[in-house]
Scaffold this active site. Structure first.
Site, PDB file in Angstrom:
ATOM      1  N   TYR A 187      11.350   7.271  -8.312  1.00  7.63           N
ATOM      2  CA  TYR A 187      10.373   8.228  -7.839  1.00  7.63           C
ATOM      3  C   TYR A 187      10.026   9.208  -8.871  1.00  7.63           C
ATOM      4  O   TYR A 187      10.899  10.115  -8.902  1.00  7.63           O
ATOM      5  CB  TYR A 187      10.764   8.746  -6.564  1.00  7.63           C
ATOM      6  CG  TYR A 187       9.783   9.783  -5.758  1.00  7.63           C
ATOM      7  CD1 TYR A 187       8.471   9.754  -6.020  1.00  7.63           C
ATOM      8  CD2 TYR A 187      10.413  10.907  -5.512  1.00  7.63           C
ATOM      9  CE1 TYR A 187       7.638  10.456  -5.333  1.00  7.63           C
ATOM     10  CE2 TYR A 187       9.459  11.980  -4.862  1.00  7.63           C
ATOM     11  CZ  TYR A 187       7.960  11.816  -4.920  1.00  7.63           C
ATOM     12  OH  TYR A 187       6.975  12.455  -4.680  1.00  7.63           O
ATOM     13  N   ASP A 195       7.308   4.426  -6.921  1.00  5.22           N
ATOM     14  CA  ASP A 195       6.275   5.358  -7.191  1.00  5.22           C
ATOM     15  C   ASP A 195       6.470   5.859  -8.506  1.00  5.22           C
ATOM     16  O   ASP A 195       7.211   7.110  -8.417  1.00  5.22           O
ATOM     17  CB  ASP A 195       6.148   6.498  -6.049  1.00  5.22           C
ATOM     18  CG  ASP A 195       4.945   7.301  -6.301  1.00  5.22           C
ATOM     19  OD1 ASP A 195       4.279   7.358  -7.154  1.00  5.22           O
ATOM     20  OD2 ASP A 195       4.841   8.411  -5.385  1.00  5.22           O
ATOM     21  N   HIS A 206       0.303   6.501   0.632  1.00  7.16           N
ATOM     22  CA  HIS A 206       0.724   5.186  -0.186  1.00  7.16           C
ATOM     23  C   HIS A 206       0.787   3.948   0.826  1.00  7.16           C
ATOM     24  O   HIS A 206       1.253   4.259   1.998  1.00  7.16           O
ATOM     25  CB  HIS A 206       2.133   5.462  -0.902  1.00  7.16           C
ATOM     26  CG  HIS A 206       2.221   6.575  -1.933  1.00  7.16           C
ATOM     27  ND1 HIS A 206       2.100   6.080  -3.271  1.00  7.16           N
ATOM     28  CD2 HIS A 206       2.266   7.904  -1.581  1.00  7.16           C
ATOM     29  CE1 HIS A 206       2.168   7.316  -3.940  1.00  7.16           C
ATOM     30  NE2 HIS A 206       1.931   8.258  -3.048  1.00  7.16           N
TER      31      HIS A 206
END
EC number: 3.1.11.2
Length: 271
Positions: free
Chosen positions: A113, A158, A262
């Site tokens: 992330y 992500d 998302h």
């Protein structure tokens, strides 16, 4: 053996555990990797995942922000969380599937992330953007030192960067917007190519097809405006590249009740 792996920035796993459960019941990937779980380890909904068949779990989190998790139907015995940039801010988890996973044994899954980077794309004026660039540099150093692509491996998560022109709704209008600035896109692509990773999405669905995995909460009607960005990625090492069969974005998830901004991204491999 077919292996399915999903990456999803869930924006609070406890808030959306019902949604996650519905997704897992309907689509049943072998492995689910989450980002932005926003929960300390002692409050992670491990029991709920266990009841859904995802009994193998690795997670690291913090109250209210960050956090990553890997939950799996397939067993893994090795797991590791790296602290990045000298901060224990729960932005990485690796799990390596073990012998009981059959043909998938030995595959390492690296869940990242990457920091969003704030609003000002200038590291001298914005500490968050400086941190993002430093984080990318550290992933590069990890790649050179540990050589994760020397084995069957998946890097996903992500990554908070939309690298290509058609990974955003307007290339020209977003060139000075964090997530699509030249320094970010160039750095990420150089890191990916030099370390030997293959972008699964663009291998199967090359430019100029528009691909998005994120739509802002700020949009009054996200579907009508369709101002998306591809911030979520799945990369494969060379050993897994020939096994790539499919990659999908579950766009409809952005329209679910109280959704994450998302959507799930799923890769299918034929091992």
């Amino acid at each position: 053996m077919q292996l399915t792996v999903t990456s999803w920035n869930i924006n609070s796993v406890r808030l959306r555990i019902g949604m996650v459960g519905e997704f897992l019941t309907r689509y049943a990937p072998d492995i689910l990797c989450l980002q932005e779980t926003k929960t300390p380890d002692e409050q992670f909904p491990a029991k709920a995942f266990h009841q859904l068949g995802y009994v193998h779990q690795a997670f690291i989190g913090q109250k209210g922000y960050n956090g990553v998790a890997i939950v799996s139907k397939l067993p893994f015995s090795e797991k590791e969380a790296m602290s990045m940039c000298g901060r224990n801010d729960a932005r990485h988890m690796t799990a390596t599937l073990d012998k009981a996973a059959g043909a998938a044994a030995g595959i390492a899954i690296h869940n990242f992330y990457i920091p969003a980077g704030g609003d000002i794309p200038d590291p001298e004026k914005n500490d968050k953007f400086a941190h993002k660039l430093a984080f990318l540099d550290e992933i590069g150093a990890w790649g050179v030192t540990k050589k994760p692509t020397d084995r069957p491996a998946i890097l996903l998560g992500d990554l908070n960067i939309a690298p290509y022109e058609h990974d955003v709704w307007s290339h020209k209008q977003l060139l000075d917007v964090v997530s699509h600035t030249p320094i970010e896109t160039t750095t990420l692509e150089k890191l990916r190519s030099e370390l030997g990773w293959t972008d699964a999405a663009r291998t199967l669905r090359p430019e100029p097809e528009k691909l998005y995995s994120w739509w802002s909460y700020r949009a009054q009607d996200w579907e009508a405006s369709n101002r998306g960005r591809r911030l979520d990625h799945i990369w494969l090492s060379d050993a897994l590249k020939p096994t790539l069969r499919d990659l999908s974005f579950l766009r409809e998830a952005r329209g679910w009740e109280r959704p994450s901004d998302h959507v799930p991204v799923t890769v299918t491999l034929e091992l």
